[in-house]
Write a protein that holds these residues in place. Structure first.
Motif, mmCIF file in Angstrom:
data_model
loop_
_atom_site.group_PDB
_atom_site.id
_atom_site.type_symbol
_atom_site.label_atom_id
_atom_site.label_comp_id
_atom_site.label_asym_id
_atom_site.label_seq_id
_atom_site.Cartn_x
_atom_site.Cartn_y
_atom_site.Cartn_z
ATOM 1 N N PRO A 132 0.831 -1.209 0.000
ATOM 2 C CA PRO A 132 0.000 0.000 0.000
ATOM 3 C C PRO A 132 0.863 1.255 0.000
ATOM 4 N N LEU A 133 0.601 2.145 -0.950
ATOM 5 C CA LEU A 133 1.289 3.426 -1.015
ATOM 6 C C LEU A 133 0.367 4.522 -0.489
ATOM 7 N N SER A 134 0.733 5.755 -0.706
ATOM 8 C CA SER A 134 -0.059 6.877 -0.199
ATOM 9 C C SER A 134 -1.456 6.872 -0.821
ATOM 10 N N ILE A 135 -2.477 7.082 0.003
ATOM 11 C CA ILE A 135 -3.852 7.192 -0.492
ATOM 12 C C ILE A 135 -4.002 8.532 -1.199
ATOM 13 N N ILE A 136 -4.492 8.503 -2.441
ATOM 14 C CA ILE A 136 -4.615 9.724 -3.236
ATOM 15 C C ILE A 136 -6.064 10.200 -3.207
#
Length: 353
Positions: free
Chosen positions: A274-278
């Motif tokens: 999981p990366l940054s929530i956009i």
């Protein structure tokens, strides 16, 4: 009469030629009109109105599963194997004796060394008394003291060698197949077995350098393995301090519990990072993207015509792709027939709800 018939024949020929000319002329005009009509007729396509949404940016990666701890068991001394105290393929505890090398000669050397140590200790004691009475010099006492220290060190060395004849497990884990039997003459080069700690497993994977700033130690990842539908979780605990120049990737390592024992070192893992929530992200269907030499493009509806727009696209799933630039909320994106469309082509859009 012949002249009259000739005139009639000529009239019939002229009239037939005129009729044929009109038929061919009208057909040509109809064909041109049809072609012109087809050219101006709009192509029916489907589309959707672009909207923004919150995008959970997950990166799909391949990783490898490794044992938390893994070593090869060797003997530090040479000799005859006296006993084997483990069963292949079973769990062993830290400090458990795995096998024993015969130490008869070493114990004989120890008794000899202990005798010499005792004699040296007595000589050192006597020399100390004589020194107090000034019956010997300081130098003679120092020699006796050095002899005692030497004999004591020799005894300790032999004890250490005897201790090495009992090989113990350095950590708890599962031991593999053994390559020795009782009576085997073993040397330090002989591989006895492998000891693996599978209670916890390491998952090692690499990410493209452009995502390096979005990864944090302590983050949780999900992963799965071939042949199982179960999704496991692991926690990132270590990140390489530099990007690998050859691959432009950053290596990351996570650790997972293997309570049920169904994960095995050496297997591949499908990792979801999981990366940054956009927020306010624009996500479009994959079929609306047209790959071109300079990147990617899409078509939007503009005043009844298709308008070509270059876009910057990134993270992709099976069904959708994230657009970083080129589109804005409210644009009518064409989602079908895009491979055959041309810029400024007339279209009729059926908007999906």
């Amino acid at each position: 009469m012949k002249v009259k018939n000739l005139i009639y024949a000529l009239l019939i020929i002229v009239l037939g030629g005129f009729i044929a000319y009109r038929v061919v002329s009208n057909k040509s005009k109809n064909d041109e009109s049809k072609k012109s009509g087809d050219k101006d007729r709009p192509t029916t396509v489907t589309g959707l109105v672009v909207k923004t949404s919150t995008f959970d940016n997950n990166l799909s990666l391949s990783g490898s599963i490794e044992a938390n701890e893994q070593i090869e068991i060797h003997s530090e001394v040479s000799g005859i194997v006296e006993g084997i105290y483990f069963t292949e393929g079973t769990n062993v505890n830290k400090g458990q004796v795995l096998f024993k090398v015969n130490d008869i000669e070493l114990r004989a050397q120890l008794r000899q060394a202990q005798t010499k140590e005792g004699l040296a200790a007595e000589n050192e004691r006597r020399a100390k008394l004589l020194l107090q009475k000034e019956a010997i010099s300081q130098e003679e006492f120092d020699v006796a003291n050095a002899d005692y220290a030497s004999m004591k060190a020799q005894t300790q060395l032999i004890k250490a060698q005897i201790a090495k004849t009992s090989v113990k497990a350095p950590f708890s884990g599962k031991i593999g197949l053994r390559s020795i039997s009782p009576g085997t003459y073993i040397t330090p080069t002989v591989l006895v077995a492998k000891l693996v700690n599978t209670g916890k497993l390491k998952i090692t994977f690499s990410i493209p350098e452009k995502y390096a700033s979005q990864v944090r130690s302590g983050s949780t990842i999900d992963f799965s393995v071939s042949g199982s539908d179960k999704v496991y979780s692991a926690k990132i605990y270590a990140i390489e301090p530099e990007v690998e120049v050859a691959t432009r990737t950053l290596k990351i390592r996570a650790i997972a519990d293997n309570i049920d024992g169904k994960l095995f070192p050496g297997t591949f893992a499908d990792v979801k990072l999981p990366l940054s929530i956009i927020k306010d992200a624009i996500v479009v269907p994959s079929e609306s993207i047209v790959p071109v030499q300079d990147g990617k493009k899409v078509y939007i509806a503009n005043m009844g015509k298709a308008k070509e727009v270059m876009v910057d696209a990134t993270t992709r799933t099976d069904a959708s792709i994230l657009i970083l630039s080129g589109l804005k909320a409210g644009d009518t994106l064409i989602t079908s027939g895009v491979m055959s469309l041309k810029n400024e082509a007339p279209i009729k859009v059926q908007v999906k709800k």
